[in-house]
Design an enzyme around this catalytic site. Structure first.
Site: not given
Ligand code: CMP
Length: 140
Positions: A11, A51, A114, A117, A128
């Site tokens: 990311k 998403y 984070n 993904h 995906e």
């Molecule tokens: P990802 O695994 O890409 O799947 C959905 C994404 O949404 C997740 O990683 C985070 O980047 C984001 N995400 C999930 N939960 C939260 C949250 N509570 N607040 C903000 N972002 C979130």
């Protein structure tokens, strides 16, 4: 045991900190093979589509803005039980809950930023991957 493919995304928070190589070391060390990889910048419509499942969540708008804020590296990973294997290497979505040795424990900034993904099922992985790669871009 089944050979699977999963979609990985490095990311914008991670590409901004030059962590692509460090993350790839952890991926390959886990026995996963990177069979496709490209650095791209997602359009807003593609991020929204990717998403879509989170559309009703309060963080959806911020997530789309974040994922289009800079370059990402999209990858196809292949290996034994690749979907679960990669989720194990990534660690929990919230880095505060991620286990030692995982990518998110090592590099993630917070629950949104984070670093990586990974697909959550073989079915979603296929969808995906198709959203991000042409078949001829994947060389197993
Ligand atoms: P990802 O695994 O890409 O799947 C959905 C994404 O949404 C997740 O990683 C985070 O980047 C984001 N995400 C999930 N939960 C939260 C949250 N509570 N607040 C903000 N972002 C979130």
């Amino acid at each position: 045991m089944a050979i699977e493919r999963t979609l990985s995304i490095i990311k914008p928070d991670a590409t901004a900190r030059n962590l692509t190589g460090a993350i790839n070391v952890l991926i390959e060390r886990a026995g996963l093979r990177i069979v496709a990889q490209k650095r791209v910048r997602w359009s807003k419509p593609l991020a929204e589509k990717f998403y879509e499942v989170h559309k009703a969540r309060p963080f959806y708008g911020d997530l789309v803005a974040f994922m289009t804020s800079g370059p990402i590296v999209v990858q196809v990973l292949e290996g034994e039980n690749a979907v679960k294997a990669y989720r194990d290497v990534m660690g929990a979505t919230d880095p505060a809950k991620a286990a030692a040795g995982t990518i998110r424990k090592a590099f993630a900034e917070n629950i949104e930023r984070n670093s990586v993904h990974g697909s959550d099922s073989v079915e979603n992985a296929a969808t995906e991957i198709a959203l991000n790669f042409r078949p001829d871009e994947i060389v197993g």
